[in-house]
Motif scaffolding. Structure first.
Motif, PDB file in Angstrom:
ATOM      1  N   SER A   1       7.155   6.682 -11.542  1.00 35.79           N
ATOM      2  CA  SER A   1       5.811   6.095 -11.515  1.00 35.79           C
ATOM      3  C   SER A   1       5.763   4.906 -10.566  1.00 35.79           C
ATOM      4  CB  SER A   1       5.326   5.719 -12.914  1.00 35.79           C
ATOM      5  OG  SER A   1       6.383   5.266 -13.673  1.00 35.79           O
ATOM      6  N   ALA A   2       4.552   4.690 -10.069  1.00 36.35           N
ATOM      7  CA  ALA A   2       4.361   3.649  -9.047  1.00 36.35           C
ATOM      8  C   ALA A   2       4.345   2.269  -9.679  1.00 36.35           C
ATOM      9  CB  ALA A   2       3.040   3.894  -8.331  1.00 36.35           C
TER      10      ALA A   2
ATOM     11  N   ALA B   1      11.503   2.494  -2.760  1.00 34.67           N
ATOM     12  CA  ALA B   1      11.617   3.604  -1.805  1.00 34.67           C
ATOM     13  C   ALA B   1      11.023   4.874  -2.399  1.00 34.67           C
ATOM     14  CB  ALA B   1      13.081   3.820  -1.422  1.00 34.67           C
ATOM     15  N   ARG B   2      10.101   4.686  -3.334  1.00 33.52           N
ATOM     16  CA  ARG B   2       9.407   5.845  -3.905  1.00 33.52           C
ATOM     17  C   ARG B   2       8.595   6.539  -2.806  1.00 33.52           C
ATOM     18  NH1 ARG B   2       4.344   5.962  -6.274  1.00 33.52           N
ATOM     19  NH2 ARG B   2       4.117   7.599  -7.841  1.00 33.52           N
ATOM     20  N   PRO B   3       8.608   7.886  -2.767  1.00 32.09           N
ATOM     21  CA  PRO B   3       7.872   8.577  -1.694  1.00 32.09           C
ATOM     22  C   PRO B   3       6.415   8.132  -1.618  1.00 32.09           C
ATOM     23  CG  PRO B   3       9.309  10.116  -2.815  1.00 32.09           C
ATOM     24  CD  PRO B   3       9.399   8.820  -3.584  1.00 32.09           C
ATOM     25  N   GLY B   4       5.949   7.902  -0.396  1.00 32.73           N
ATOM     26  CA  GLY B   4       4.591   7.421  -0.145  1.00 32.73           C
ATOM     27  C   GLY B   4       4.525   5.940   0.148  1.00 32.73           C
ATOM     28  N   HIS B   5       5.578   5.192  -0.221  1.00 33.36           N
ATOM     29  CA  HIS B   5       5.582   3.741   0.004  1.00 33.36           C
ATOM     30  C   HIS B   5       6.268   3.409   1.334  1.00 33.36           C
ATOM     31  CE1 HIS B   5       4.546   2.459  -4.247  1.00 33.36           C
ATOM     32  NE2 HIS B   5       4.754   3.755  -4.377  1.00 33.36           N
ATOM     33  N   ARG B   6       5.998   2.208   1.823  1.00 36.64           N
ATOM     34  CA  ARG B   6       6.733   1.704   2.982  1.00 36.64           C
ATOM     35  C   ARG B   6       8.209   1.606   2.605  1.00 36.64           C
ATOM     36  NH1 ARG B   6       8.478  -3.414   2.713  1.00 36.64           N
ATOM     37  NH2 ARG B   6       9.097  -4.558   4.579  1.00 36.64           N
ATOM     38  N   ALA B   7       9.075   2.175   3.427  1.00 40.38           N
ATOM     39  CA  ALA B   7      10.503   2.064   3.155  1.00 40.38           C
ATOM     40  C   ALA B   7      10.868   0.583   3.159  1.00 40.38           C
ATOM     41  CB  ALA B   7      11.295   2.810   4.222  1.00 40.38           C
TER      42      ALA B   7
ATOM     43  N   TYR C   1       0.852  -1.198   0.000  1.00 40.46           N
ATOM     44  CA  TYR C   1       0.000   0.000   0.000  1.00 40.46           C
ATOM     45  C   TYR C   1       0.885   1.244   0.000  1.00 40.46           C
ATOM     46  CZ  TYR C   1       0.761  -0.161   5.119  1.00 40.46           C
ATOM     47  OH  TYR C   1       1.330  -0.216   6.365  1.00 40.46           O
ATOM     48  N   ARG C   2       0.352   2.286  -0.598  1.00 40.32           N
ATOM     49  CA  ARG C   2       1.143   3.501  -0.755  1.00 40.32           C
ATOM     50  C   ARG C   2       0.250   4.717  -0.587  1.00 40.32           C
ATOM     51  NH1 ARG C   2       1.203   1.482  -6.265  1.00 40.32           N
ATOM     52  NH2 ARG C   2       2.003  -0.383  -5.281  1.00 40.32           N
ATOM     53  N   TYR C   3       0.857   5.829  -0.169  1.00 42.84           N
ATOM     54  CA  TYR C   3       0.097   7.046   0.084  1.00 42.84           C
ATOM     55  C   TYR C   3       0.282   7.991  -1.101  1.00 42.84           C
ATOM     56  CZ  TYR C   3      -0.045   4.965   4.733  1.00 42.84           C
ATOM     57  OH  TYR C   3      -0.240   4.103   5.791  1.00 42.84           O
ATOM     58  N   GLU C   4      -0.407   7.633  -2.180  1.00 41.06           N
ATOM     59  CA  GLU C   4      -0.182   8.282  -3.471  1.00 41.06           C
ATOM     60  C   GLU C   4      -0.539   9.768  -3.440  1.00 41.06           C
ATOM     61  OE1 GLU C   4       1.353   6.347  -5.533  1.00 41.06           O
ATOM     62  OE2 GLU C   4       1.514   7.898  -7.035  1.00 41.06           O
ATOM     63  N   ASP C   5      -1.622  10.124  -2.736  1.00 35.89           N
ATOM     64  CA  ASP C   5      -2.072  11.521  -2.766  1.00 35.89           C
ATOM     65  C   ASP C   5      -1.658  12.287  -1.520  1.00 35.89           C
ATOM     66  OD1 ASP C   5      -3.357  11.143  -5.224  1.00 35.89           O
ATOM     67  OD2 ASP C   5      -5.054  10.194  -4.211  1.00 35.89           O
TER      68      ASP C   5
END
Ligand SMILES: Cc1cc2nc3c(=O)[nH]c(=O)nc-3n(C[C@H](O)[C@H](O)[C@H](O)COP(=O)(O)OP(=O)(O)OC[C@H]3O[C@@H](n4cnc5c(N)ncnc54)[C@H](O)[C@@H]3O)c2cc1C
Length: 551
Positions: free
Chosen positions: A422-423, A435-441, A408-412
């Motif tokens: 891109s995700a 490690a894209r921003p919004g994702h679980r590290a 799960y990721r915090y896209e917005d």
């Protein structure tokens, strides 16, 4: 009037986790729970891999592994016409004692039913001096003021009503949430998918009555399709029997339940019925997760089919997301707008997991074998082979759900600074570490034997990868100026840079990536204001209401 920074309503797993995580952060909170904490009938028994990562952070892995659920029971899911009837298929899983964590995590999922897991969370929450747990205390209602709430509660033990003032109120009060109703928040989705009856019965020698061996779950199919399951709920002598599609207008009689158990097992045998719980399977998500100073999380915010074991685990993610934000605002370094991102981040996860759970249910209920399923002749053999093959393939979607738990990721999110990449696809079965921003590290082992996840949690963590000078001073300075707690962790281990892809990665207190780049941003103060909620990240909106209006 007594006054607390956070009033948590409900001492189920999600309320206990929220109180525990707030206490772990040193935030004062009071939890009220109307029951005495004893569990009438355990519901959850799968503690998902992300929840286990939270348990690792909280120091609870040993307690979960030491819970009374036996470590030597194979965790197979077996598809049968009855326990003494035909075996149609089987997904083999080793016992908990033999299961290894996947590469993506330092933990594995665990089997720890609610009557064993809740006490672990309860002891954890109670271990913090800033947490008070008040059982046999029921919330009756509350009034919202501009910057606090006044709650009316009843002492169910001694009698008497009194008021509690709280800066924030967190409703973890389950699917029939009073808090949600008082906040005027509606639910959308499907109010009833099935009317199911769960029966816990005791039979120490059930396994010796049939030839299928020890397993975690038996799914029972008849000519009409899937109609019941039997789960080794304590792994020893207690079994949870579920009659999946019961009549909606009335509860089943004891005679009907006994006839159904007889049909599912296939023979008469001795057992004792311990508890019976009729319940409605739902597919609902709250329209909002916050109203003023009140929040809802866990089943109060999303009610889903247990197929997949996502319900509590989704609530755990809610608790960890809300906890650090409440701590930030109460400690003064978080802007109040940070609290709005709780809904922006967690509601899409709720919707996603509710949908995934319903898809699992549809798959489980999809076979329509017809009467030849029980035919002893060649036609029956063919039907059983076909149904077994198709059902085994379908059910793998439910058993392999790393993507749901870790992907799960915090896209917005207004508090995660997009980096233009891109995700990866959000596939329930597949987790793609990023490690894209919004994702679980993502997890990786450090040379000293720790997981990189062990560095996250109490504050922001600025990871710096690779040898040589790293451009961290401007970010640390900006954080100091805003009193944002941030630690710098230099890590000169090449495999980490390969995974995280940029030399600087900022991880939030909940373990999600907030920002990454090879060098400090031109305006580090803007970055720090973004992660503390004072400024929305580029292209993002700060409030869920604005998001709804602009969407
Ligand atoms: C058969 C079944 C199997 C399941 N298996 C799994 C699984 O394997 N994994 C998984 O993740 N999920 C599973 N779930 C879902 C899981 O049980 C729930 O998602 C989880 O219990 C929700 O936790 P909660 O704390 O939000 O709510 P609850 O567990 O419902 O707790 C709410 C608490 O609030 C208290 N309360 C309510 N109103 C008040 C009030 N006014 N004042 C004070 N206290 C109040 C209640 O007494 C209760 O203790 C399963 C569900 C079912 C039905």
């Amino acid at each position: 009037m007594e006054s607390v920074p956070v009033l948590v309503v409900g001492g189920g797993p999600v309320g206990l986790a929220l109180a525990g995580d707030l206490g772990w952060r040193g935030v004062r909170c009071l939890l009220v729970e109307r029951s005495d904490g004893s569990i009438y009938q355990p519901r959850q028994d799968l503690v998902g891999i992300r929840t286990m990562e939270f348990c690792r952070r909280w120091g609870l892995v040993g307690a979960v592994e030491a819970s009374p659920y036996p470590r030597d029971v194979p965790q197979d899911n077996v598809y049968v016409t009855s326990l003494v009837g035909y075996e149609l298929g089987r997904e083999r899983f080793p016992s908990m004692g033999k299961q290894k964590p996947p590469d993506a995590s330092p933990q594995r999922r665990e089997r720890c039913p609610q009557n064993m897991f809740d006490p672990i969370l309860r002891a954890f929450a109670a271990s913090h001096p800033s947490v008070e747990l008040r059982y046999r205390t029921q919330l009756l209602g509350f009034r919202q003021k501009a910057d606090h709430v006044i709650a009316q509660v009843e002492d169910l033990e001694r009698g008497g009503r009194y008021e509690i003032g709280a800066r924030y109120l967190a409703g973890c009060d389950g699917a029939r949430s009073l808090v949600r109703g008082e906040l005027g928040i509606g639910m959308s989705g499907k109010a009833a998918l099935t009317h199911t009856t769960n029966v816990i019965f005791r039979c120490p020698d059930l396994t010796s009555l049939h030839d299928k061996g020890e397993a975690y779950r038996f799914i029972i199919l008849g000519p009409e399709g899937t109609w019941a399951t039997i789960v080794a709920i304590n792994g020893r002598d207690q079994w949870r029997f579920s009659i999946i599609r019961g009549p909606k207008e009335r509860e089943l009689t004891v005679e009907e339940i006994r006839a159904a158990i007889r049909r599912a097992v296939g023979i008469d045998f001795d057992y004792e019925i311990l508890t019976v719980m009729p319940w409605v399977r739902r597919e609902l998500t709250a329209e909002h997760y916050r109203q003023g100073n009140g929040f809802i999380l866990g089943d109060a915010a999303h009610a889903m089919s247990p197929t997949g074991g996502f319900g509590m685990n989704t609530g755990m993610g809610d608790a960890v997301d809300l906890s650090w934000k409440l701590a930030a605002v109460l400690e003064g370094w978080g802007d109040r707008a940070l609290l709005d991102s709780f809904e922006i981040e967690r509601r899409p996860v709720g919707l996603r997991n509710v949908t995934a759970a319903s898809r699992n249910l549809q798959r489980m209920l999809s076979p329509e074998p017809g009467p030849s399923l029980l035919d002893h002749g060649p036609e029956g053999v063919l039907t059983r082979q076909r149904i077994g093959r198709e059902f085994s393939e379908l059910m793998r979607h439910e058993w392999f759900t790393l993507g749901v738990h870790l992907g799960y990721r915090y896209e917005d999110s207004p508090n995660c600074w997009p980096d233009g990449t891109s995700a990866p696809a959000d596939d329930p079965s597949v987790y793609v570490p990023t490690a894209r921003p919004g994702h679980r590290a993502p997890h990786a082992w450090l040379n000293d034997g720790r997981s990189i996840l062990d560095l996250f949690g109490s504050s922001f963590t600025l990871l710096g990868f690779g040898a040589g000078a790293l451009d961290v001073a401007p970010i640390l300075q900006a954080a100091r100026e805003r009193n944002v707690p941030m630690r710098f962790e230099p890590l000169d281990e090449p495999h980490l840079l390969g995974l995280y892809q940029q030399r600087l990665v900022l991880v939030r207190p909940d373990g999600h990536v907030a920002w990454r780049n090879d060098r400090a941003p031109a305006d580090p103060t803007a970055l720090v204001d973004c992660i503390r909620g004072a400024l929305a990240a580029p292209g993002r909106v700060a409030s869920p209401r604005t998001a709804a209006a602009s969407g």
